[in-house]
Scaffold this motif. Structure first.
Motif, PDB file in Angstrom:
ATOM      1  N   ASN A   1       2.711   6.919  -4.068  1.00  0.00           N
ATOM      2  CA  ASN A   1       3.176   7.192  -2.704  1.00  0.00           C
ATOM      3  C   ASN A   1       2.537   6.239  -1.703  1.00  0.00           C
ATOM      4  OD1 ASN A   1       5.208   9.163  -2.637  1.00  0.00           O
ATOM      5  ND2 ASN A   1       3.755  10.840  -2.826  1.00  0.00           N
ATOM      6  N   GLU A   2       1.246   6.011  -1.847  1.00  0.00           N
ATOM      7  CA  GLU A   2       0.536   5.113  -0.928  1.00  0.00           C
ATOM      8  C   GLU A   2       0.984   3.666  -1.085  1.00  0.00           C
ATOM      9  OE1 GLU A   2      -1.389   5.995   1.659  1.00  0.00           O
ATOM     10  OE2 GLU A   2      -0.771   8.015   1.060  1.00  0.00           O
ATOM     11  N   ALA A   3       1.384   3.281  -2.285  1.00  0.00           N
ATOM     12  CA  ALA A   3       1.741   1.888  -2.565  1.00  0.00           C
ATOM     13  C   ALA A   3       3.179   1.533  -2.197  1.00  0.00           C
ATOM     14  CB  ALA A   3       1.499   1.588  -4.043  1.00  0.00           C
ATOM     15  N   LEU A   4       3.984   2.517  -1.819  1.00  0.00           N
ATOM     16  CA  LEU A   4       5.407   2.243  -1.583  1.00  0.00           C
ATOM     17  C   LEU A   4       5.674   1.265  -0.446  1.00  0.00           C
ATOM     18  CD1 LEU A   4       7.071   5.665  -2.333  1.00  0.00           C
ATOM     19  CD2 LEU A   4       7.532   3.485  -3.466  1.00  0.00           C
ATOM     20  N   GLU A   5       4.800   1.203   0.527  1.00  0.00           N
ATOM     21  CA  GLU A   5       4.995   0.237   1.622  1.00  0.00           C
ATOM     22  C   GLU A   5       5.008  -1.200   1.097  1.00  0.00           C
ATOM     23  OE1 GLU A   5       5.378   0.230   5.028  1.00  0.00           O
ATOM     24  OE2 GLU A   5       5.421   2.403   5.247  1.00  0.00           O
ATOM     25  N   ASN A   6       4.142  -1.478   0.134  1.00  0.00           N
ATOM     26  CA  ASN A   6       3.994  -2.831  -0.409  1.00  0.00           C
ATOM     27  C   ASN A   6       4.012  -2.752  -1.935  1.00  0.00           C
ATOM     28  OD1 ASN A   6       3.543  -5.590  -0.509  1.00  0.00           O
ATOM     29  ND2 ASN A   6       1.331  -5.376  -0.289  1.00  0.00           N
ATOM     30  N   TRP A   7       5.066  -2.188  -2.481  1.00  0.00           N
ATOM     31  CA  TRP A   7       5.140  -1.891  -3.910  1.00  0.00           C
ATOM     32  C   TRP A   7       5.072  -3.139  -4.780  1.00  0.00           C
ATOM     33  CZ3 TRP A   7       8.872  -3.920  -6.982  1.00  0.00           C
ATOM     34  CH2 TRP A   7      10.029  -4.398  -6.359  1.00  0.00           C
ATOM     35  N   GLU A   8       5.556  -4.274  -4.272  1.00  0.00           N
ATOM     36  CA  GLU A   8       5.588  -5.491  -5.093  1.00  0.00           C
ATOM     37  C   GLU A   8       4.190  -5.905  -5.545  1.00  0.00           C
ATOM     38  OE1 GLU A   8       6.909  -5.275  -1.995  1.00  0.00           O
ATOM     39  OE2 GLU A   8       8.899  -6.178  -1.952  1.00  0.00           O
ATOM     40  N   ALA A   9       3.176  -5.651  -4.715  1.00  0.00           N
ATOM     41  CA  ALA A   9       1.801  -6.052  -5.037  1.00  0.00           C
ATOM     42  C   ALA A   9       1.045  -4.975  -5.819  1.00  0.00           C
ATOM     43  CB  ALA A   9       1.045  -6.367  -3.746  1.00  0.00           C
ATOM     44  N   ALA A  10       1.646  -3.819  -5.984  1.00  0.00           N
ATOM     45  CA  ALA A  10       0.965  -2.689  -6.631  1.00  0.00           C
ATOM     46  C   ALA A  10       1.101  -2.769  -8.151  1.00  0.00           C
ATOM     47  CB  ALA A  10       1.544  -1.380  -6.123  1.00  0.00           C
TER      48      ALA A  10
END
Length: 175
Positions: free
Chosen positions: A94-103
């Motif tokens: 959930n926290e990574a969804l803003e910048n999912w490509e780098a997660a």
């Protein structure tokens, strides 16, 4: 503050009151209840998207929440992060969804679904490469369900933002 008054559940027929009650009289549904027939059909399709079909519910909720992020619809983001947690989306995801490509917390299917979601929202349709990547990982039924989920929640996000629907108190679950 909402741009027009929410409908009053007490002024609706039994069916509309039933739908509102099933949905905790949430603000989005109270606004939509100005058109009872549309509310009923919206709830039918929303229920099918969230409770029927074969698309993995984690993939679905990641895509829906990402759609809310891209459409800048905080109500949708908050609601579906909560719903996602209930079906297995992790706090890290959930926290990574803003910048999912780098997660690194998303698997291949989730990453392909998020790329598909991004392109539908941003480009209005996915590129062939993005489409083929997710099509190779999902059945045709799950692929259709993913696209309809994203499309439905684009509409929902735009509805929320058009009418400036007020956030629900933290203790309520909606969506």
């Amino acid at each position: 503050m909402a741009r027009i008054e929410y409908s009053d559940p007490a002024k609706h027929n039994d069916r509309t009151r039933e739908l509102l009650g099933k949905n905790r009289n949430a603000n989005i549904f109270r606004m939509m209840a100005h058109s009872p027939s549309y509310l009923e059909q919206y709830c039918r399709l929303g229920g099918a998207i969230r409770h029927k079909g074969e698309l993995d519910p984690i993939v679905r909720e990641l895509a829906i929440t990402r759609t809310g992020i891209l459409c800048e619809a905080p109500y949708e983001i908050v609601a579906h992060k909560r719903i996602g947690k209930n079906v297995g989306v992790t706090d890290e995801q959930n926290e990574a969804l803003e910048n999912w490509e780098a997660a690194t917390c998303f698997n291949e299917v989730q990453r392909a679904a998020l790329a598909f979601t991004d392109e539908i929202v941003r480009r209005h349709k996915p590129t062939d490469a993005t489409f083929n990547a997710i099509a190779a990982k999902l059945t045709p039924a799950a692929l259709v369900e993913l696209q309809l989920s994203v499309g439905f929640y684009i509409m929902t996000s735009k509805f929320l933002e058009t009418f400036a629907i007020d956030m629900q108190p933290v203790t309520e679950v909606v969506g």
